[in-house]
Design an enzyme around this catalytic site. Sequence first.
Site, mmCIF file in Angstrom:
data_model
loop_
_atom_site.group_PDB
_atom_site.id
_atom_site.type_symbol
_atom_site.label_atom_id
_atom_site.label_comp_id
_atom_site.label_asym_id
_atom_site.label_seq_id
_atom_site.Cartn_x
_atom_site.Cartn_y
_atom_site.Cartn_z
ATOM 1 N N HIS B 40 0.822 -1.223 0.000
ATOM 2 C CA HIS B 40 0.000 0.000 0.000
ATOM 3 C C HIS B 40 0.849 1.264 0.000
ATOM 4 O O HIS B 40 0.322 2.356 -0.212
ATOM 5 C CB HIS B 40 -1.024 -0.020 1.152
ATOM 6 C CG HIS B 40 -0.462 0.271 2.515
ATOM 7 N ND1 HIS B 40 -0.218 -0.716 3.440
ATOM 8 C CD2 HIS B 40 -0.106 1.433 3.090
ATOM 9 C CE1 HIS B 40 0.261 -0.161 4.545
ATOM 10 N NE2 HIS B 40 0.338 1.151 4.341
ATOM 11 N N ASP B 94 -0.359 -7.553 1.330
ATOM 12 C CA ASP B 94 0.194 -6.199 1.427
ATOM 13 C C ASP B 94 1.726 -6.288 1.547
ATOM 14 O O ASP B 94 2.303 -6.116 2.620
ATOM 15 C CB ASP B 94 -0.418 -5.484 2.642
ATOM 16 C CG ASP B 94 -0.080 -4.008 2.637
ATOM 17 O OD1 ASP B 94 0.402 -3.514 1.594
ATOM 18 O OD2 ASP B 94 -0.305 -3.351 3.687
ATOM 19 N N SER B 198 4.168 2.086 8.277
ATOM 20 C CA SER B 198 3.787 0.973 7.417
ATOM 21 C C SER B 198 4.867 0.680 6.379
ATOM 22 O O SER B 198 5.476 1.583 5.802
ATOM 23 C CB SER B 198 2.443 1.248 6.736
ATOM 24 O OG SER B 198 2.526 2.442 6.005
#
Lengths: 439, 250
Positions: B40, B94, B198
Amino acid sequence: CWRLARSLPALHGEVQSPQFPQPYPAALSQQWDLSVPEGYQLQLSFTQLDIEPSANCYYDSLTVLYDKKVLAKFCGQENSADGHHPGNQPLLSPGNRLTLVFQTDDTNPEPHQHLGFSAHYQAKDIDECSAPDPEDGSGPLCSQFCHNTLGSYMCSCRHGYELRPDQRTCVLSCGGGIFDEPEGTLSSPGYPDPSPHGLACQYVISVEPGFIVTLNFTDSFHIEHIGTQNVPSCLYHWLQVSIPDKEPQKLCGGKSPGLMPTNSHTVQLDYHTDWAGLSQGWSLHYTTQRVQCASPSYVTNGRVTPNFLQYYYRDYIQVRCDSGYKLIMDGREIKSYASMCQNNGKWHLSLPECHIIDCGEPEALLNGGVKFISGSQNQYLSVIQYHCNEPFYSLLGGATVSYTCAADRKWRDNLDTHVIPSCIPVCGQPTEPISGFQR
Amino acid sequence: IMGGDKAPDKTIPWQVMLSVDGSRGGAIVIGDRWIMTAAHNLVQQGTPVLKEKLRVFVGDNDAEKLAKLTPLGVASLHPHPEYNNPDDANYNHDIALIKLQQSLTFHAAIMPLCLPPEGATYTSGQIGMVSGFGIKEHDIIANELRYIRLPVVGEDKCQDSVKKAKAATPITRIPLLTDNMFCAGVPEGGKDSCMGDSGGAYVLKDDSTKRFWAAGIVSWGVGCGQSGRYGVYTRVAKYIGWINKTMEDN
């Protein structure tokens, strides 16, 4: 094929009286000039002859002539009492031609009508060799051997003789000419008989360049000389030995020169006798040897093959360097070396040198380094060692680190591989640990 | 990183800082030409980020200092082909790889993180460590790299947490928790990874080799550091095959 401008005479033919087999006319005079090729005789055979008979063939006749000379005169019938009939016997001309003349008178008193004649002729080979003498009486047709051939003949001579330009008589041969075989024998004409007078014989021994001729005279040597035996003067008879770039040497006397090295690939011998005196003659056997080249010198860190005591024309040598060394010639590396002993006694290439090989700079190791353990200048058998930049890189397990400069100019490890090791990143091991004591 | 501490220099040498149009993300050095991150970070609202817009920094724990360095050249981006999250509601797969134009040279401040060992296990309660330049307390972005130790949370416990979150916010589409994810955190909250982290690594330590390995990639969560909620991480051990194939093919 070309049509000949003038056709040759036929080898055979027929001739008949006019109107044969009808009776011949009266008051006739007819001539036939028959011929066959040169070298043959003409043979005439009558198949029929029926001419009015008369004494001496006075009225009607067939006259056979050779060069205007009457060979025969025929008339009558076979088995008749009158006239002159050839019967079954053929007529052979002394040469290759004949003339026939047929003559009849004005009348034919008999009730019988005579038919005339019919004959055929053919060429018959002359055996010239059986003739006792040629026409001029100068001696036998061939002084030695005679060979009859169709229409001709040829002469030949015994070994050691040669046919003169007259193609009939033979003369003693010098046996000269060019001798190009690696070895051979020469002798004076007629040897061991005394040499004929008036000789001017030339013998040339000429072998391939690169070979040298050695003459070896037999003990039986005698050429007329003037003066003492020790210092003969070769005034009238001599054997001259000529070697290029040297003074010609005249030989005579009764002492054999024996072995005579010439150091040349060509030698000319001229044997001369005048019209008097006596030379018993000479004989020699010549041999050839290959030209010798100098023995190659020692090559440091290499060897010359093959290893002979002596090297001769067309011998090849090779030079191989010891393991770890390379061939250098004129400052440049060569892959191989071979040299041949030339016909001038020199090697076609000078000797090379053997220089130690060099593996070059070791390949750099990414995230590592290399260092020399032994040796220097990257030469044969130098040892290097790779290492990785610790602690961030490490060698793959089992990888070898030591490499030696091998004979194939590659850095090789103890497993004989030339692939350098890899430095593998070390993961998950920070050099600075997170430490804390508070609980 | 919420509730964590500042990471001293060279303590987390695999940490990478990503920047796309000002938004920050984390990533992990896994080889001298390869960096791993969350998909992402590279695909935003269903649209792949241009590699020219991606800025990759390594070698320091100070974000300001890092941002002044020359970014690493990016050769190509490889988000997982099955990652499909246009509506911010599906974080399955992801994971992504970034290929660098030049090889990195490793030293004390830059070092790769190990990939999961063969047969890697994620034991509930096992303590791991997550790091990043993301939000710390009070919605303040960290200027210096921070880290926190968090335990692996069991799958059931994590599913319950997600279900409760769904129940609490019926109009919000909470992403599904799949087998390709795992949770880490503490039930009382206050300690968690957060926005800006992230793509960074949740690492576990192999007892036998004493090496850290990349167990998870910071992926998503419902809020940050909330009580009864945990951070969700991509389960890297599920992707060893894809990682190796992608690196070999490229």
